[in-house]
Design an enzyme around this catalytic site. Structure first.
Site, PDB file in Angstrom:
ATOM      1  N   GLU A 128       0.839  -1.203   0.000  1.00  0.00           N
ATOM      2  CA  GLU A 128       0.000   0.000   0.000  1.00  0.00           C
ATOM      3  C   GLU A 128       0.871   1.249   0.000  1.00  0.00           C
ATOM      4  O   GLU A 128       0.574   2.234  -0.686  1.00  0.00           O
ATOM      5  CB  GLU A 128      -0.944  -0.030   1.200  1.00  0.00           C
ATOM      6  CG  GLU A 128      -1.985  -1.134   1.046  1.00  0.00           C
ATOM      7  CD  GLU A 128      -2.567  -1.629   2.345  1.00  0.00           C
ATOM      8  OE1 GLU A 128      -2.406  -0.963   3.390  1.00  0.00           O
ATOM      9  OE2 GLU A 128      -3.190  -2.708   2.315  1.00  0.00           O
ATOM     10  N   GLU A 138      -3.830  -9.606   1.865  1.00  0.00           N
ATOM     11  CA  GLU A 138      -4.868  -9.538   2.889  1.00  0.00           C
ATOM     12  C   GLU A 138      -5.984 -10.562   2.706  1.00  0.00           C
ATOM     13  O   GLU A 138      -6.534 -11.054   3.696  1.00  0.00           O
ATOM     14  CB  GLU A 138      -5.462  -8.124   2.940  1.00  0.00           C
ATOM     15  CG  GLU A 138      -4.538  -7.079   3.486  1.00  0.00           C
ATOM     16  CD  GLU A 138      -3.610  -6.451   2.452  1.00  0.00           C
ATOM     17  OE1 GLU A 138      -2.972  -5.439   2.775  1.00  0.00           O
ATOM     18  OE2 GLU A 138      -3.525  -6.973   1.315  1.00  0.00           O
TER      19      GLU A 138
END
Length: 164
Positions: free
Chosen positions: A8, A29
């Site tokens: 990210e 994730e």
């Protein structure tokens, strides 16, 4: 290696470079029963497009430097022994620009308005993180060493084995 929050961070950066044969990037994730947070879905889709962002998020795979470059996830993939030289040269060239040019370029080359997408991402993340599946996968991952150097080397494999 940049996974989860590290990926990210990469997607949110103005420019990124990867070392061929050494770098890996992935949004893992989903293997923990959640979606990326921290702007991960929004910045990634802005860089690579919706279809490739969905692939990266749902495959939870680790992408090598060349693939990340081809997808637009990183600016450029270069041989590891040339990475410092390439980045240093670019940084020196940018630093030598006349005053105001950097700010002006960043002002006119804006990312899309992320506010609504970030709210959707946060809602989706919050909806998943509280589910028993996510809690169990995260707890089991930590219990099996996901946070250790050995666990980090094959994080995707470790989490996939736990999900079975």
């Amino acid at each position: 290696m940049a996974r989860g929050g590290g990926a990210e961070f990469v997607a949110a950066a103005d420019m990124t470079f990867a070392a061929i044969g050494r770098a890996g990037i992935g949004q893992i994730e989903a293997l923990m029963g959640i979606v990326p947070g921290g702007g991960g879905t929004q910045y990634l889709a802005g860089r690579v497009g919706r279809n490739r962002a969905l692939e990266a998020v749902l495959s939870a795979g680790l992408y090598d430097a060349e693939t990340a470059e081809r997808y637009g996830w990183v600016n450029r993939a270069v041989p590891a022994d040339e990475l410092d030289e390439v980045v240093d040269r670019l940084a020196r060239n940018i630093a030598a620009l006349p005053e105001g040019v950097i700010a002006a370029a960043k002002h006119v080359i804006l990312p899309e308005d992320l506010a609504e997408g970030l709210l959707r991402e946060n809602d989706a993340w919050m909806g998943q993180i509280m589910r028993p599946a996510a809690t169990g996968l995260i707890r089991d991952g930590l219990a099996h060493g996901a946070q250790t150097p050995d666990g980090e080397r094959d994080l995707e494999g470790l989490l996939r084995r736990l999900a079975r």
